[in-house]
Design a protein around this motif. Sequence first.
Motif, short mmCIF file in Angstrom:
data_model
loop_
_atom_site.label_atom_id
_atom_site.label_comp_id
_atom_site.label_asym_id
_atom_site.label_seq_id
_atom_site.Cartn_x
_atom_site.Cartn_y
_atom_site.Cartn_z
N GLN A 15 -15.67 8.27 -6.10
CA GLN A 15 -14.99 6.98 -6.18
C GLN A 15 -14.80 6.36 -4.79
O GLN A 15 -14.67 7.08 -3.80
CB GLN A 15 -13.64 7.12 -6.91
CG GLN A 15 -12.61 7.92 -6.16
CD GLN A 15 -11.28 7.94 -6.90
OE1 GLN A 15 -10.91 6.99 -7.56
NE2 GLN A 15 -10.57 9.06 -6.80
N SER A 16 -14.81 5.04 -4.78
CA SER A 16 -14.66 4.33 -3.50
C SER A 16 -13.22 4.44 -3.01
O SER A 16 -12.28 4.35 -3.79
CB SER A 16 -15.00 2.86 -3.68
OG SER A 16 -16.34 2.73 -3.99
N LEU A 17 -13.10 4.67 -1.71
CA LEU A 17 -11.78 4.77 -1.10
C LEU A 17 -11.60 3.63 -0.10
O LEU A 17 -12.57 3.18 0.51
CB LEU A 17 -11.64 6.10 -0.36
CG LEU A 17 -11.81 7.37 -1.20
CD1 LEU A 17 -11.73 8.60 -0.30
CD2 LEU A 17 -10.75 7.46 -2.30
N GLN A 31 2.14 5.41 -4.96
CA GLN A 31 2.13 6.42 -6.02
C GLN A 31 0.70 6.57 -6.51
O GLN A 31 0.34 6.08 -7.58
CB GLN A 31 3.07 6.01 -7.14
CG GLN A 31 4.52 6.09 -6.70
CD GLN A 31 5.49 5.66 -7.76
OE1 GLN A 31 5.16 4.87 -8.62
NE2 GLN A 31 6.70 6.18 -7.68
N CYS A 32 -0.08 7.22 -5.66
CA CYS A 32 -1.48 7.47 -6.03
C CYS A 32 -1.99 8.61 -5.16
O CYS A 32 -1.30 9.05 -4.23
CB CYS A 32 -2.32 6.22 -5.82
SG CYS A 32 -2.28 5.60 -4.15
N ASP A 33 -3.19 9.12 -5.48
CA ASP A 33 -3.77 10.18 -4.67
C ASP A 33 -4.02 9.67 -3.25
O ASP A 33 -4.45 8.53 -3.07
CB ASP A 33 -5.11 10.64 -5.27
CG ASP A 33 -4.91 11.34 -6.61
OD1 ASP A 33 -3.75 11.68 -6.94
OD2 ASP A 33 -5.91 11.54 -7.32
N ILE A 34 -3.72 10.54 -2.29
CA ILE A 34 -3.88 10.14 -0.88
C ILE A 34 -4.95 11.02 -0.24
O ILE A 34 -4.98 12.24 -0.45
CB ILE A 34 -2.56 10.35 -0.09
CG1 ILE A 34 -1.40 9.63 -0.77
CG2 ILE A 34 -2.72 9.95 1.37
CD1 ILE A 34 -1.39 8.14 -0.62
N LEU A 46 -9.02 15.10 -0.17
CA LEU A 46 -7.75 14.89 -0.86
C LEU A 46 -6.62 15.56 -0.06
O LEU A 46 -6.71 16.73 0.32
CB LEU A 46 -7.83 15.50 -2.27
CG LEU A 46 -6.59 15.27 -3.13
CD1 LEU A 46 -6.37 13.80 -3.41
CD2 LEU A 46 -6.70 16.05 -4.44
N TYR A 47 -5.57 14.82 0.18
CA TYR A 47 -4.45 15.34 0.95
C TYR A 47 -3.23 15.57 0.05
O TYR A 47 -2.55 16.58 0.14
CB TYR A 47 -4.10 14.34 2.06
CG TYR A 47 -2.83 14.63 2.82
CD1 TYR A 47 -2.73 15.76 3.65
CD2 TYR A 47 -1.73 13.78 2.73
CE1 TYR A 47 -1.56 16.02 4.34
CE2 TYR A 47 -0.56 14.03 3.43
CZ TYR A 47 -0.48 15.16 4.23
OH TYR A 47 0.67 15.41 4.92
N ARG A 48 -2.95 14.62 -0.82
CA ARG A 48 -1.76 14.73 -1.66
C ARG A 48 -2.03 14.07 -3.01
O ARG A 48 -2.52 12.95 -3.06
CB ARG A 48 -0.59 14.01 -0.96
CG ARG A 48 0.76 14.19 -1.60
CD ARG A 48 1.26 15.63 -1.56
NE ARG A 48 1.51 16.14 -0.24
CZ ARG A 48 2.71 16.12 0.35
NH1 ARG A 48 3.74 15.62 -0.28
NH2 ARG A 48 2.88 16.62 1.55
N ARG A 49 -1.72 14.83 -4.09
CA ARG A 49 -1.89 14.25 -5.43
C ARG A 49 -0.81 13.23 -5.70
O ARG A 49 0.27 13.27 -5.12
CB ARG A 49 -1.81 15.35 -6.48
CG ARG A 49 -3.04 16.20 -6.55
CD ARG A 49 -3.89 15.78 -7.74
NE ARG A 49 -5.10 16.59 -7.77
CZ ARG A 49 -6.31 16.08 -7.82
NH1 ARG A 49 -6.48 14.79 -7.83
NH2 ARG A 49 -7.36 16.88 -7.88
#
Lengths: 329, 151
Positions: A15-17, A31-34, A46-49
Motif C-alpha cells: 500500500q502507498s504510504l 489513529q492509524c498504523d504508523i 511498521l512501527y506502531r499498529r
Amino acid sequence: MSECCTYSQDINTGQSLVAISVDSACAASLQCDIYIQREPNEEPILYRRKSHPLEKADLDRLIKRGIETIFISKSHEATYRDRMYEEVCCDETIAPAERFRVLRDINEAFFEKAFRGGKLDEVVGFSEVLGSQLTEIISRNDLVVEDLLSLMEFDNGTYTHCINVSTYCLLLATHLGISKVEELESIAAGALLHDIGKRQVQLSVLNKPGPLTDEQREHVQRHPLIGFEELSLRGDMNWRQLMIVYQHHERMDGLGYPTGISGDEIHPWARICSIADVFHALTSIRPYRFPLSVSAASVVIGGEMKTAFDSEMVKCWNTIMKTTPCFMA
Amino acid sequence: MLEYDNEDDPMLYGIVNHLRCDIMIPPCLSNFFDKKKSGVVMADDRRRYKRWNFRNLGALEIRQSFTDLERHTCWCRIYIKDISIGGVSFLHSEQLFPMEQMRILFPKKSLEPIFKGRDRNIIEVKRCRKRGQRCYEIGAQFVEEFRDQSG
C-alpha cells in the motif's frame, strides 16, 4: 519542513504510504498504523499498529533518534488533513500565521498530485475547500503579515506557487477593501487555479534552465487560454474567477497575453492576481535565475514594471510590504 | 479607404452593408483588403488545414454563450481575414472570449472548392488578440451545431 510531502510504499502490503512530520503526528492524534524509516533511503517499516496509538513520549523518543518523518497509509491522508485542520487550523489560540503554515503543509502532497495527475473535478473541488480555509486565516484582523511572510517558501513547485499567489491575492484584496467572505473565498480559489492550464505544458519546458525557444514560449503562453477553456463550461466557477485564470498575464499597458487588452478591460481580480503572480515569480527560486529579496521585488514592481500593473494596487501592495520592516531592510 | 470586390455574393453584401460596424482599422492593417482573395497564407506545420487569404465582409450574430457574460443578440459587420476548412479568422470591434459560439455569414461561392458543400455557419472562438482600439482579431473554429446551454 513540509508536514506531508512524499509518497512511499509498505514493502509487505504494497500500500502507498505518505510522509508526515513527527510534530504534526502529535497534533493530529493519529489513529492509524504508523511506519518509520530506520535509515534514510530505506523502505518504511511498521512501527506502531493502530490499536496502539502514539503518545507524546513515543514521538519525543523518535525525535531523539533523529527521526523527523513518519509514514501513514495513503488511505488515511484525507482523515489526517481533516484532523490537522480541525485541531490546529481551527484552534484560535494558535497564531494565524502558524495556522497558515500547517494548512499549507498538510495540503501540499495532495494538491501537487491532483494538479499534475488528478482529474479537473478533484483540483477544482480541492481549491474551493482550501480557498475557504485560507480565507479564514488570512483575512483575520489578528494576522501579523510579517509573521506570515517569514513563513513563505520560495521554491519553484507548483503548489508553493499556487498557494503563495493565492495568499498574496488575499492579502492585497483585503487591503484594497474587499471584505465579503464569499468574495475573498472566490478570489482565493480562483488564484489557486490561476495556472491550471500549465497542466498541459511539459514539465521539461516549465523547468527549462535557460531561455525558451519562440515555439516553447508560445506554448507556455497558451496556459491562460487553456485554463479558461477547461474551466469555463463547468458551471461551478464564476466569471470573475475565470477572469483570474484568463487574464492574469495581461498588463495594464497592453503588452500582456493572451489578448493584449489594457487598463479597465482587465478584470480587477485579474489585476490583483497579476501583481501576486509576478511578486512570487520574482522572489522564488527559478531554474534560470536567483530569487530577488522581497524588498527588491517590490522595487521592481513599483519601478521598472510599473506600467504593467494597476498603479493603485501597486501602491497598496507597497503599503503592505512597508508594514513588514524586516523585509524592506 | 477600405474597399472590397463583391462579385461573390451581391445579395449578402447588400445585407451586410447595412449592419452596424464599429471596427476601427489600425494603421498597421490599413492595407487589409489589398491582399487578393484566395491566396494561400504562409504555411504553418501546426495547422491541420491549409489557410487561404479571404479578405471580405461578413456578418456575425452575437449570442450569449456564458451565463455570467451578458451579450445582447444582434448582427454586426465583421472583416474576414483568412479561412480554412476548419476555421476562420476575422476582425471585430469587441473582445470575444474562447468557447463563445456565434453564427457567421460570409460569401461562400468562391470557397466552394474548399468547403465542398459543407455547412460553415457556426463558429466557436478559439483565440482573440487586440490589434488596436475597437479592433480585435478573432480566430475561430467551425462547429456543427450550438452547444446545449441547458446543462
